[in-house]
Design an enzyme around this catalytic site. Structure first.
Site, mmCIF file in Angstrom:
data_model
loop_
_atom_site.group_PDB
_atom_site.id
_atom_site.type_symbol
_atom_site.label_atom_id
_atom_site.label_comp_id
_atom_site.label_asym_id
_atom_site.label_seq_id
_atom_site.Cartn_x
_atom_site.Cartn_y
_atom_site.Cartn_z
ATOM 1 N N SER A 182 0.861 -1.215 -0.043
ATOM 2 C CA SER A 182 0.243 -0.081 0.175
ATOM 3 C C SER A 182 0.673 1.301 0.258
ATOM 4 C CB SER A 182 -1.067 0.051 1.074
ATOM 5 O OG SER A 182 -1.738 1.163 1.251
ATOM 6 N N GLY A 205 -12.519 -1.818 5.159
ATOM 7 C CA GLY A 205 -11.442 -2.903 4.957
ATOM 8 C C GLY A 205 -10.074 -2.539 4.914
ATOM 9 N N PHE A 256 -17.622 -6.032 5.861
ATOM 10 C CA PHE A 256 -18.288 -5.157 4.947
ATOM 11 C C PHE A 256 -19.522 -6.179 4.276
ATOM 12 C CE2 PHE A 256 -14.024 -5.910 3.116
ATOM 13 C CZ PHE A 256 -14.157 -7.290 2.581
ATOM 14 N N LYS A 270 -9.678 0.236 -0.956
ATOM 15 C CA LYS A 270 -8.356 0.271 -1.601
ATOM 16 C C LYS A 270 -7.999 -1.361 -1.502
ATOM 17 C CE LYS A 270 -3.703 1.802 -1.687
ATOM 18 N NZ LYS A 270 -2.433 2.546 -1.160
ATOM 19 N N HIS A 274 -10.800 -6.516 -5.730
ATOM 20 C CA HIS A 274 -10.155 -7.541 -6.587
ATOM 21 C C HIS A 274 -9.947 -8.693 -5.842
ATOM 22 C CE1 HIS A 274 -5.545 -6.779 -5.351
ATOM 23 N NE2 HIS A 274 -6.388 -6.851 -4.167
#
Length: 366
Positions: A182, A205, A256, A270, A274
């Site tokens: 990140s 998240g 979530f 972020k 995916h």
């Protein structure tokens, strides 16, 4: 968690460099015999694992204070001197480390990113990539291609995220690796996108909140909440007590898939979508949509898969998603648009950055 101080070069410059690099790479592959080019690809994994071994041994940290002779370095990292020389010989040939005329080893720009305290460190990511568990699953890539999905249930008896939750050591390695990767995009994201127009952000998240902490440090009037599973809080304790962030940065536990905090100006996702199939990604997005006011904005930070046939990090990470997750994948802009539309959103823009990540902005459909 200090904000990375490295400034990203201008995007047009990086695109030109990438075009030149890709062209040289393609030319090299065409100029050498096919079997030689294939052999180079086949042995690239050895160099990757050698770099991961350097991260595990802590070689960069041992060299951070200055060059060291082989015997001194071997003693510092607890390695056999002869074996260490052989490892360093390979890594030096790839530019990871350097050796001075007096025989001492030293850091290069590349190996500085292996230092634990570097502004942008990849050490934790390499520890994750080089771990037995991660390598084991990549050896089953052909099986995932045959089946069309992850083999985690067959190999471990459960999906990866459940495994990480039940095995704290594996979960810790993964969490630290995700914080590591990140940090690569924080500065490019800040340079390309104006997060300061929001008064409050929920990082859904968000893990250790690397990007959110960076945003709050740059915008003193903003408030932020990291929303994640309860086990994540322990890794956030230092950030929650940071000077200037006390009371502005909060943590809320939850999933979530069930609900997220209501009333924020922006909701940040972020590297989340995916990890999940379209069906599960829609569930996540609908949960967020239910918490949003009409003027709130959704900010999805992901790589957007290109349509060209040149190298792109997303093409590698897409296979990582195939192997490691229950249906995860990298997506094109069209696929993101369709996913958002089905989930009650309108895609309003995609902001490219100097990193592979883009900011995909959407608002609730009215």
């Amino acid at each position: 968690m200090a904000s990375a101080s490295l400034k990203a070069p201008p995007l047009p410059f990086l695109r030109a460099i990438a075009w030149l690099r890709d062209g040289m790479y393609a030319l090299h592959r065409r100029m050498v015999p096919g079997h030689i080019a294939l052999l180079e690809l086949a042995t690239a994994g050895y160099l990757s694992q050698a770099t991961c071994a350097a991260a595990e041994l802590g070689i960069a940290d041992a060299l951070a204070e200055g060059p060291r002779q082989p015997a001194d370095l071997a003693a510092a990292v607890g390695a056999n001197e002869d074996a260490l020389r052989r490892l360093m010989r390979l890594l030096i040939s790839a530019g990871v480390f350097a050796q001075r005329r007096d025989g001492a080893y030293e850091l290069t720009g590349m190996s500085q990113a292996l230092c634990s305290d570097a502004p942008v460190t990849l050490r934790d990511l390499l520890l994750f990539f080089g771990a037995d568990l991660h390598r084991k699953h990549w050896t089953h890539l052909s099986g995932s291609v045959r089946s069309g999905g992850s083999l985690w249930p067959e190999l471990e008896g459960m999906e990866f995220f459940e495994f990480a939750d039940k095995h704290p050591e594996a979960g810790e390695i993964f969490d630290r690796a995700m914080t590591s990767v990140s940090s690569l995009s924080n500065e490019p994201l800040q340079a390309a996108f104006d997060f300061g127009r929001f008064g409050s952000i929920v990082d859904v998240g968000g893990g250790r909140g690397s990007l959110l902490v960076d945003i709050l440090q740059r915008h003193p009037s903003m408030r932020g909440t990291v929303f994640d599973l309860p086990r994540v809080r322990e890794g956030l304790e230092e950030e929650l007590r940071m000077p200037g962030l006390t009371g502005r940065l909060t943590f809320e536990p939850g999933s979530f898939f069930d609900s997220v905090p209501k009333g924020a100006d922006a909701y940040l996702l972020k590297h989340i979508l995916h990890d999940w199939s379209d069906e599960d990604a829609e569930r996540i997005l609908r949960t967020i949509r239910a918490a949003m006011e009409s003027e709130a904005r959704l900010l999805i930070i992901e790589m957007v898969m290109p349509q060209h046939h040149r190298p792109h990090p997303g093409k590698i990470i897409d296979l990582e998603m195939l192997i490691q997750t229950p249906g995860g994948r990298e997506r094109t802009q069209t696929e993101f648009g369709n996913l958002l539309s089905r989930s009650g959103f309108v895609l309003t823009g995609v902001t490219a950055t100097a990193a592979p990540d883009c900011v995909i902005e959407a608002h609730p459909a009215w």
